[in-house]
Design a protein around this motif. Structure first.
Motif, PDB file in Angstrom:
ATOM      1  N   PHE A   1       0.552  -0.908  -0.320  1.00 14.35           N
ATOM      2  CA  PHE A   1       0.104  -0.198  -0.088  1.00 14.35           C
ATOM      3  C   PHE A   1       0.772   1.244   0.317  1.00 14.35           C
ATOM      4  O   PHE A   1       0.446   2.175   0.340  1.00 14.35           O
ATOM      5  N   ALA A   2       1.695   1.344   0.087  1.00 15.34           N
ATOM      6  CA  ALA A   2       2.829   2.149   0.122  1.00 15.34           C
ATOM      7  C   ALA A   2       2.492   3.820  -0.855  1.00 15.34           C
ATOM      8  O   ALA A   2       2.402   4.613  -0.511  1.00 15.34           O
ATOM      9  N   CYS A   3       2.075   3.378  -1.753  1.00 17.90           N
ATOM     10  CA  CYS A   3       1.343   4.289  -2.888  1.00 17.90           C
ATOM     11  C   CYS A   3       0.283   4.656  -2.702  1.00 17.90           C
ATOM     12  O   CYS A   3      -0.351   5.693  -3.709  1.00 17.90           O
ATOM     13  N   THR A   4      -0.617   4.313  -2.094  1.00 18.23           N
ATOM     14  CA  THR A   4      -1.933   4.446  -2.011  1.00 18.23           C
ATOM     15  C   THR A   4      -2.205   6.070  -1.370  1.00 18.23           C
ATOM     16  O   THR A   4      -1.499   6.646  -0.981  1.00 18.23           O
ATOM     17  N   THR A   5      -3.844   6.420  -2.034  1.00 19.47           N
ATOM     18  CA  THR A   5      -3.842   8.243  -1.568  1.00 19.47           C
ATOM     19  C   THR A   5      -4.342   7.555  -0.082  1.00 19.47           C
ATOM     20  O   THR A   5      -4.832   6.808   0.320  1.00 19.47           O
ATOM     21  N   PRO A   6      -4.234   8.509   0.561  1.00 17.16           N
ATOM     22  CA  PRO A   6      -4.282   8.837   2.503  1.00 17.16           C
ATOM     23  C   PRO A   6      -5.923   8.897   1.924  1.00 17.16           C
ATOM     24  O   PRO A   6      -7.011   9.420   1.231  1.00 17.16           O
ATOM     25  N   GLN A   7      -7.048   8.468   2.880  1.00 13.16           N
ATOM     26  CA  GLN A   7      -7.597   7.726   3.609  1.00 13.16           C
ATOM     27  C   GLN A   7      -8.450   9.606   3.087  1.00 13.16           C
ATOM     28  O   GLN A   7      -8.082  10.536   4.852  1.00 13.16           O
ATOM     29  N   THR A   8      -9.282   9.653   2.883  1.00 14.75           N
ATOM     30  CA  THR A   8     -10.176  10.899   2.821  1.00 14.75           C
ATOM     31  C   THR A   8     -12.103  10.729   2.937  1.00 14.75           C
ATOM     32  O   THR A   8     -12.648  11.661   3.525  1.00 14.75           O
ATOM     33  N   GLU A   9     -12.423  10.070   2.623  1.00 18.11           N
ATOM     34  CA  GLU A   9     -13.304   9.202   2.917  1.00 18.11           C
ATOM     35  C   GLU A   9     -13.615   8.693   3.820  1.00 18.11           C
ATOM     36  O   GLU A   9     -13.646   7.459   3.820  1.00 18.11           O
TER      37      GLU A   9
ATOM     38  N   GLU B   1     -12.916 -16.259  -6.458  1.00 15.98           N
ATOM     39  CA  GLU B   1     -11.536 -16.057  -7.886  1.00 15.98           C
ATOM     40  C   GLU B   1     -11.227 -14.395  -6.949  1.00 15.98           C
ATOM     41  O   GLU B   1     -10.024 -13.885  -7.765  1.00 15.98           O
ATOM     42  N   ASN B   2     -12.004 -14.202  -5.465  1.00 15.81           N
ATOM     43  CA  ASN B   2     -11.423 -13.112  -5.312  1.00 15.81           C
ATOM     44  C   ASN B   2      -9.859 -13.128  -3.778  1.00 15.81           C
ATOM     45  O   ASN B   2     -10.051 -12.619  -3.186  1.00 15.81           O
TER      46      ASN B   2
ATOM     47  N   GLY C   1      -2.494 -18.842   5.485  1.00 16.20           N
ATOM     48  CA  GLY C   1      -3.356 -17.036   5.842  1.00 16.20           C
ATOM     49  C   GLY C   1      -4.149 -17.704   4.518  1.00 16.20           C
ATOM     50  O   GLY C   1      -3.634 -18.313   3.515  1.00 16.20           O
ATOM     51  N   SER C   2      -4.617 -16.669   4.202  1.00 16.65           N
ATOM     52  CA  SER C   2      -5.522 -16.253   2.800  1.00 16.65           C
ATOM     53  C   SER C   2      -5.896 -14.487   2.520  1.00 16.65           C
ATOM     54  O   SER C   2      -5.126 -13.642   3.349  1.00 16.65           O
ATOM     55  N   ILE C   3      -5.446 -14.083   1.042  1.00 14.27           N
ATOM     56  CA  ILE C   3      -5.586 -12.964   1.092  1.00 14.27           C
ATOM     57  C   ILE C   3      -6.911 -12.544   0.298  1.00 14.27           C
ATOM     58  O   ILE C   3      -6.820 -13.652  -0.735  1.00 14.27           O
ATOM     59  N   ILE C   4      -8.242 -11.897   0.909  1.00 13.23           N
ATOM     60  CA  ILE C   4      -8.879 -11.237  -0.605  1.00 13.23           C
ATOM     61  C   ILE C   4      -8.578  -9.985  -0.998  1.00 13.23           C
ATOM     62  O   ILE C   4      -7.886  -9.578  -0.449  1.00 13.23           O
ATOM     63  N   PHE C   5      -9.396 -10.378  -2.664  1.00 12.41           N
ATOM     64  CA  PHE C   5      -8.990  -9.115  -3.332  1.00 12.41           C
ATOM     65  C   PHE C   5      -7.685  -8.411  -3.299  1.00 12.41           C
ATOM     66  O   PHE C   5      -7.317  -7.025  -3.324  1.00 12.41           O
ATOM     67  N   PRO C   6      -6.348  -8.891  -3.542  1.00 11.26           N
ATOM     68  CA  PRO C   6      -5.274  -8.878  -3.309  1.00 11.26           C
ATOM     69  C   PRO C   6      -4.860  -8.167  -4.295  1.00 11.26           C
ATOM     70  O   PRO C   6      -5.568  -7.880  -5.733  1.00 11.26           O
ATOM     71  N   ASN C   7      -4.075  -6.863  -3.898  1.00  9.79           N
ATOM     72  CA  ASN C   7      -3.202  -5.979  -5.174  1.00  9.79           C
ATOM     73  C   ASN C   7      -4.883  -4.597  -4.980  1.00  9.79           C
ATOM     74  O   ASN C   7      -4.936  -3.454  -6.289  1.00  9.79           O
ATOM     75  N   SER C   8      -5.441  -4.623  -4.440  1.00 12.13           N
ATOM     76  CA  SER C   8      -6.360  -3.664  -4.622  1.00 12.13           C
ATOM     77  C   SER C   8      -6.919  -3.130  -3.091  1.00 12.13           C
ATOM     78  O   SER C   8      -6.236  -2.969  -1.960  1.00 12.13           O
ATOM     79  N   ALA C   9      -7.759  -2.192  -2.678  1.00  9.02           N
ATOM     80  CA  ALA C   9      -8.009  -1.199  -2.017  1.00  9.02           C
ATOM     81  C   ALA C   9      -9.239  -2.316  -0.980  1.00  9.02           C
ATOM     82  O   ALA C   9      -9.341  -1.761   0.139  1.00  9.02           O
ATOM     83  N   LYS C  10      -9.707  -3.096  -1.609  1.00  5.91           N
ATOM     84  CA  LYS C  10     -10.620  -4.200  -0.190  1.00  5.91           C
ATOM     85  C   LYS C  10      -9.331  -5.478  -0.112  1.00  5.91           C
ATOM     86  O   LYS C  10      -9.739  -5.954   0.165  1.00  5.91           O
TER      87      LYS C  10
END
Length: 218
Positions: A14-22, A47-48, A64-73
């Motif tokens: 998440f290093a380059c994600t946009t700061p939370q605004t909402e 699939e997710n 473990g598992s990862i759900i919705f990898p490489n996304s905001a979810k």
């Protein structure tokens, strides 16, 4: 499950994600309620879900598992004996929030209000910096783990000398003047299911806790 600094291995996602605004709308509690891998797949779609993932932490291997990898979810999910015991989000922002009102990017002073009590943090500027050590019996005690803005040791608004006051392998009340001035935001949130370890698990946990103890001052 008590874990300290577990997700530093994957923090760069998440290093380059946009700061939370909402305020996000997805409930992280619903992920925890899925109970197991089959529940995750039924609710969020096979699939997710990256079904079989493991992380080696010291002498422990966590499944473990990862759900919705490489996304905001994206959510990291950890198991004990096949049952979900921990769900974690990390970074500057996420599509998820807890039912208690926590979300990535939420400032410390807002978290104080949600907890309805002051709480204790580990010092900044080391591997376990900015972690909540104790909610001190507040409303967030029991199933919430959290860390505040330790990535990169950013301390905008504080001088280096002020930051040094709240850094290192020690603990601080969040009412500390420098912490209040910094007002760091959440960058890791976990929801956990407490469990009673068996004898072998107890020994492993004891060893891990001992290895992470803050040395006594000489």
């Amino acid at each position: 499950m008590k874990k300290l600094g577990l997700l530093f291995l994957v923090a760069t996602v998440f290093a380059c994600t946009t700061p939370q605004t909402e305020v996000p709308t997805q409930s992280l509690n619903e992920v925890l309620a899925c109970a197991n891998l089959a529940g995750l797949q039924a609710k969020y779609g096979k699939e997710n879900v990256v079904a079989d993932t493991s992380w080696v932490i010291g002498t422990d291997t966590l499944q473990g598992s990862i759900i919705f990898p490489n996304s905001a979810k994206q959510v990291y999910v950890y198991y004990r004996a096949g049952e979900i015991v921990d769900v974690t989000i990390q970074g500057k922002s996420s599509a998820w929030k807890t039912d208690s009102g926590l979300y990535l990017g939420l400032p410390l002073q807002d978290v104080q209000q949600l907890n309805a009590k002051n709480f204790t943090l580990s010092g900044f500027n080391w591997a376990h910096g900015g972690e909540v050590v104790s909610w001190e019996g507040g409303k967030l005690a029991g199933i919430h783990l959290a860390t505040f803005s330790n990535a990169g040791n950013q301390h905008e608004g504080l001088s280096d000398a002020e930051y040094t006051q709240i850094s290192g392998q020690t603990e601080f009340d969040v009412r500390h003047e420098a912490i209040q001035k910094l007002n760091p935001s959440l960058d890791m949130i976990s929801l956990i299911k407490p469990f009673i370890p068996n004898q072998e698990e107890g020994k492993s946990i004891s060893k891990r806790i001992s290895a992470n103890q803050i040395p006594l001052a000489k």
